[in-house]
Every structure is written in C-alpha cells, then in structure tokens.
Write an enzyme that holds these catalytic residues in place. Structure first.
Site, PDB file in Angstrom:
ATOM      1  N   SER A   1       0.871  -1.182   0.000  1.00 17.35           N
ATOM      2  CA  SER A   1       0.000   0.000   0.000  1.00 17.35           C
ATOM      3  C   SER A   1       0.908   1.232   0.000  1.00 17.35           C
ATOM      4  O   SER A   1       2.046   1.165   0.493  1.00 17.35           O
ATOM      5  CB  SER A   1      -0.856   0.014   1.266  1.00 17.35           C
ATOM      6  OG  SER A   1      -1.397   1.305   1.484  1.00 17.35           O
TER       7      SER A   1
ATOM      8  N   TYR B   1      -0.718  -0.437  10.462  1.00 15.13           N
ATOM      9  CA  TYR B   1      -0.845  -0.878   9.058  1.00 15.13           C
ATOM     10  C   TYR B   1       0.344  -0.354   8.240  1.00 15.13           C
ATOM     11  O   TYR B   1       0.932  -1.097   7.447  1.00 15.13           O
ATOM     12  CB  TYR B   1      -2.175  -0.343   8.527  1.00 15.13           C
ATOM     13  CG  TYR B   1      -2.511  -0.681   7.084  1.00 15.13           C
ATOM     14  CD1 TYR B   1      -2.907  -1.969   6.719  1.00 15.13           C
ATOM     15  CD2 TYR B   1      -2.478   0.301   6.099  1.00 15.13           C
ATOM     16  CE1 TYR B   1      -3.250  -2.260   5.411  1.00 15.13           C
ATOM     17  CE2 TYR B   1      -2.826   0.021   4.785  1.00 15.13           C
ATOM     18  CZ  TYR B   1      -3.212  -1.264   4.452  1.00 15.13           C
ATOM     19  OH  TYR B   1      -3.561  -1.546   3.146  1.00 15.13           O
TER      20      TYR B   1
ATOM     21  N   LYS C   1       2.920  -2.836   6.296  1.00 15.58           N
ATOM     22  CA  LYS C   1       3.137  -2.794   4.838  1.00 15.58           C
ATOM     23  C   LYS C   1       4.590  -2.420   4.520  1.00 15.58           C
ATOM     24  O   LYS C   1       5.151  -2.912   3.537  1.00 15.58           O
ATOM     25  CB  LYS C   1       2.160  -1.824   4.180  1.00 15.58           C
ATOM     26  CG  LYS C   1       0.692  -2.291   4.208  1.00 15.58           C
ATOM     27  CD  LYS C   1       0.471  -3.595   3.468  1.00 15.58           C
ATOM     28  CE  LYS C   1      -1.020  -3.861   3.215  1.00 15.58           C
ATOM     29  NZ  LYS C   1      -1.279  -5.200   2.647  1.00 15.58           N
TER      30      LYS C   1
HETATM   31  N1  LIG Z   1      -8.776  -1.172  -1.034  1.00 13.47           N
HETATM   32  C1  LIG Z   1      -7.800  -0.291  -0.870  1.00 13.47           C
HETATM   33  O1  LIG Z   1      -8.019   0.939  -0.878  1.00 13.47           O
HETATM   34  C2  LIG Z   1      -6.381  -0.771  -0.706  1.00 13.47           C
HETATM   35  C3  LIG Z   1      -5.350   0.171  -0.833  1.00 13.47           C
HETATM   36  C4  LIG Z   1      -4.036  -0.229  -0.692  1.00 13.47           C
HETATM   37  C5  LIG Z   1      -3.758  -1.566  -0.421  1.00 13.47           C
HETATM   38  N2  LIG Z   1      -4.767  -2.454  -0.280  1.00 13.47           N
HETATM   39  C6  LIG Z   1      -4.406  -3.850   0.011  1.00 13.47           C
HETATM   40  O2  LIG Z   1      -4.967  -4.679  -0.986  1.00 13.47           O
HETATM   41  C7  LIG Z   1      -5.223  -5.985  -0.444  1.00 13.47           C
HETATM   42  C8  LIG Z   1      -6.645  -6.390  -0.772  1.00 13.47           C
HETATM   43  O3  LIG Z   1      -7.503  -5.404  -0.229  1.00 13.47           O
HETATM   44  P1  LIG Z   1      -9.041  -5.296  -0.610  1.00 13.47           P
HETATM   45  O4  LIG Z   1      -9.336  -3.874  -0.699  1.00 13.47           O
HETATM   46  O5  LIG Z   1      -9.378  -6.188  -1.745  1.00 13.47           O
HETATM   47  O6  LIG Z   1      -9.665  -5.885   0.752  1.00 13.47           O
HETATM   48  P2  LIG Z   1     -11.096  -6.549   1.035  1.00 13.47           P
HETATM   49  O7  LIG Z   1     -12.101  -6.058   0.058  1.00 13.47           O
HETATM   50  O8  LIG Z   1     -11.322  -6.333   2.484  1.00 13.47           O
HETATM   51  O9  LIG Z   1     -10.844  -8.105   0.762  1.00 13.47           O
HETATM   52  C9  LIG Z   1      -9.959  -8.800   1.592  1.00 13.47           C
HETATM   53  C10 LIG Z   1      -9.940 -10.268   1.201  1.00 13.47           C
HETATM   54  O10 LIG Z   1      -9.012 -10.960   2.035  1.00 13.47           O
HETATM   55  C11 LIG Z   1      -9.701 -11.970   2.804  1.00 13.47           C
HETATM   56  N3  LIG Z   1      -9.016 -11.997   4.083  1.00 13.47           N
HETATM   57  C12 LIG Z   1      -8.816 -10.976   4.960  1.00 13.47           C
HETATM   58  N4  LIG Z   1      -8.079 -11.385   5.995  1.00 13.47           N
HETATM   59  C13 LIG Z   1      -7.785 -12.694   5.777  1.00 13.47           C
HETATM   60  C14 LIG Z   1      -7.023 -13.668   6.469  1.00 13.47           C
HETATM   61  N5  LIG Z   1      -6.407 -13.397   7.631  1.00 13.47           N
HETATM   62  N6  LIG Z   1      -6.932 -14.907   5.938  1.00 13.47           N
HETATM   63  C15 LIG Z   1      -7.542 -15.214   4.766  1.00 13.47           C
HETATM   64  N7  LIG Z   1      -8.253 -14.331   4.064  1.00 13.47           N
HETATM   65  C16 LIG Z   1      -8.378 -13.089   4.565  1.00 13.47           C
HETATM   66  C17 LIG Z   1     -11.163 -11.527   2.799  1.00 13.47           C
HETATM   67  O11 LIG Z   1     -12.057 -12.616   2.932  1.00 13.47           O
HETATM   68  P3  LIG Z   1     -12.649 -13.029   4.394  1.00 13.47           P
HETATM   69  O12 LIG Z   1     -13.119 -11.752   5.030  1.00 13.47           O
HETATM   70  O13 LIG Z   1     -13.744 -13.989   4.111  1.00 13.47           O
HETATM   71  O14 LIG Z   1     -11.507 -13.634   5.108  1.00 13.47           O
HETATM   72  C18 LIG Z   1     -11.276 -10.964   1.379  1.00 13.47           C
HETATM   73  O15 LIG Z   1     -11.356 -11.989   0.412  1.00 13.47           O
HETATM   74  C19 LIG Z   1      -4.895  -5.873   1.056  1.00 13.47           C
HETATM   75  O16 LIG Z   1      -3.604  -6.363   1.300  1.00 13.47           O
HETATM   76  C20 LIG Z   1      -4.937  -4.372   1.319  1.00 13.47           C
HETATM   77  O17 LIG Z   1      -4.128  -4.013   2.404  1.00 13.47           O
HETATM   78  C21 LIG Z   1      -6.071  -2.099  -0.429  1.00 13.47           C
END
Ligand SMILES: NC(=O)c1ccc[n+]([C@@H]2O[C@H](COP(=O)([O-])OP(=O)(O)OC[C@H]3O[C@@H](n4cnc5c(N)ncnc54)[C@H](OP(=O)(O)O)[C@@H]3O)[C@@H](O)[C@H]2O)c1
Length: 255
Positions: free
Chosen positions: A147, A160, A164
């Site tokens: 991130s 966080y 990261k």
């Molecule tokens: N969205 C943003 O703005 C953003 C920005 C920068 C970086 N990121 C990074 O991008 C990645 C994906 O984010 P996202 O926005 O797609 O998040 P999201 O919509 O919250 O999806 C997270 C996914 O990970 C699963 N998950 C979470 N914790 C888990 C664990 N301990 N074990 C197994 N599965 C787990 C969730 O399923 P369950 O809840 O069923 O476990 C879901 O499938 C993350 O690393 C996040 O830090 C996101």
C-alpha cells in the site's frame, strides 16, 4: 506460451484473500488468461459468492477456506493446491486488513499482533509453503500487495503502515534470496481502491472529494487498475524484474 505474453495457460496461481475486492478481481483475470486458480478466505459464504460470480463468467476456481495467519490452515490450503493442481507457479499475497489504531506507542498488543499477522505474517507463511513448490519446477512469481501507506506515516493507521513497510522489505529480501532460483518477487502498492476495505473513506462523499483532489489523475483506483500491474509482474514481460515495488496510485505519491 503463445504470442500473448500475458498468457498463463498451464500455470497455477494462488491468490490469497481472493473471495472479495482486489483478490477476486485478480483471480478472475488470471483465470481469463488461462491459469488454474486457487483462492482462499476466512469466511465460507464469501468464497461461495466468489465461486458463483466467477462461474457466471464461465470461470472456475478452487476455493479453500483458510485464515492466512494460522500456520495449520495455510498448510491445509497448500496441500489442497498441490493435490488439485500438482504445481504452483504464481503466488499473490493479497490478504490484508486494517483497523483504526491509536499511536504506535500506545496501541494494545493484541491489535498490533492482529494487524501484523494479517498483512505481514500471512505473506511469510504462504511464501514459506510456495517457495519449495516453485523451486521444484525451476521458478515462479510472488507478488505481495502492499500500500502507499508503507511509505507515508499516517495517523490512525500507524500499525498498518509499519506492517506494509515490513512487507516491502520482505519483498526485497526474498527477491535477493531467490533470484538464483528463477523466482521473481515483487510488490504492488495501490493508493485507494474502490473495495469494501476502503468504503468508510470513498463511501463518504465529502471525504472522497478531498481524496480525489489530492490525486493528479482525479479519481481513486478501480480494481482493474491494480490487476494490470499484478498480471504484468507475473508475465514474461517482467522476467528481469525482481525486488521492485510498483506504485498504482494515479500519481498521488508524486506530489
Ligand atoms: N482497497 C484499498 O483501498 C487498498 C489500498 C491499498 C492496499 N490495499 C491492500 O490490498 C489488499 C486487498 O484489499 P481489498 O481492498 O481487496 O480488501 P477486502 O475487500 O477487504 O478483501 C480482503 C480479502 O481478504 C480476505 N481476508 C482478509 N483477511 C484474511 C485472512 N487473515 N486470511 C484469509 N483471508 C483473509 C477476505 O475474505 P474473508 O473476510 O472472508 O476472510 C477478502 O477476500 C490488502 O492487502 C490491502 O491491504 C487495499
């Protein structure tokens, strides 16, 4: 590999946390490009929904429940991947989570552990299982989803940021260690992406306007913006790239 260098026919990709958000978009894209795909998540209902969504597009995945911070569950996931596909070529350590936190000097130990587990230990555990499978086939790709928070100390999400930043150094160290084994390890660092994870920010119109005003391209990312960078890093276009972090933020961090 055919003329399309982003073609994963015959390869197997595991996208952790592929049941929603970015991970689900990546899983669909890998499957569309010919890969056998596995996803995991903690909640079975999210996995079931993801399988249905992909099926409606004519795509198939192996969906296995696993908490990626728990070694025994990670072991069971990799056993399922090995038994189903017999190989692993691509690992995307996409699992991540965040919760509001006070100062990193004052945060309660359990919360510190939970955020480090979700964002950093999860990648360590999965990579540890993936590397022997990749070495056995003479190479592979690992992409860690970081991130822009890794490089910007941000109040209210300090743990966080630390996690990261650790993930980005983990990427570089692993890349150096595995370069001789044909395994490239890179990271992708998105700015804000429109998923459930960041909805508290983009779901608030005033906040969204404030955020987009700070992004030169004038919008937050859609999942497809990030998927492109991940697929590129896993393709043969990126054969000579390792230990790199690709920022995908519409220019937000150049200001
Ligand atoms: N969205 C943003 O703005 C953003 C920005 C920068 C970086 N990121 C990074 O991008 C990645 C994906 O984010 P996202 O926005 O797609 O998040 P999201 O919509 O919250 O999806 C997270 C996914 O990970 C699963 N998950 C979470 N914790 C888990 C664990 N301990 N074990 C197994 N599965 C787990 C969730 O399923 P369950 O809840 O069923 O476990 C879901 O499938 C993350 O690393 C996040 O830090 C996101």
């Amino acid at each position: 590999m055919g003329t399309d260098r982003i073609d994963f026919t015959g390869k197997t990709a595991l996208v952790t946390g592929g049941s929603r958000g970015l991970g689900l978009a990546m899983a669909g894209a890998f499957a569309e490009k010919g890969a056998h795909v596995a996803i995991c998540g903690r909640k079975q209902e999210n996995l079931d929904r993801a399988v249905q969504e992909l099926k409606a597009k004519g795509l198939q995945v192996l969906a296995h429940p696993a908490h990626m911070g728990k070694a025994d569950q990670v072991d069971a996931l990799f056993t399922a991947v090995e038994e189903t596909f017999g190989r692993l070529d691509i690992l995307v350590n996409n699992v991540g989570m965040n919760l509001p936190t006070p100062s990193v000097a004052e945060v309660e130990e359990g919360l510190w552990d939970k955020i480090l587990e979700g964002n950093l230990k999860s990648a360590f555990l999965a990579s540890g299982r993936a590397v022997p499978m990749m070495k056995a086939r003479g190479g592979g790709r690992i992409v860690n989803i970081s991130s822009i928070a890794a490089r910007k100390a941000t109040r209210g999400m300090g743990v966080y940021c630390v996690a990261k930043a650790g993930l980005e150094m983990y990427t570089r160290v692993l890349a150096a260690e595995l370069a001789g084994d044909g395994i490239c390890v890179n990271a992708v660092a998105p700015g804000m992406v429109r998923t459930g994870f960041s909805k508290p920010f983009w779901g608030n119109e005033a906040l969204l306007q404030q955020i987009t005003a700070s992004i030169p391209m004038g919008r937050i990312a859609e999942t497809g913006d990030v998927v492109g960078a991940v697929l590129f890093l896993c393709s043969s276009w990126a054969d000579y790239i390792t230990g790199e972090v690709v920022t995908v933020d519409g220019g937000g961090s150049i200001l």
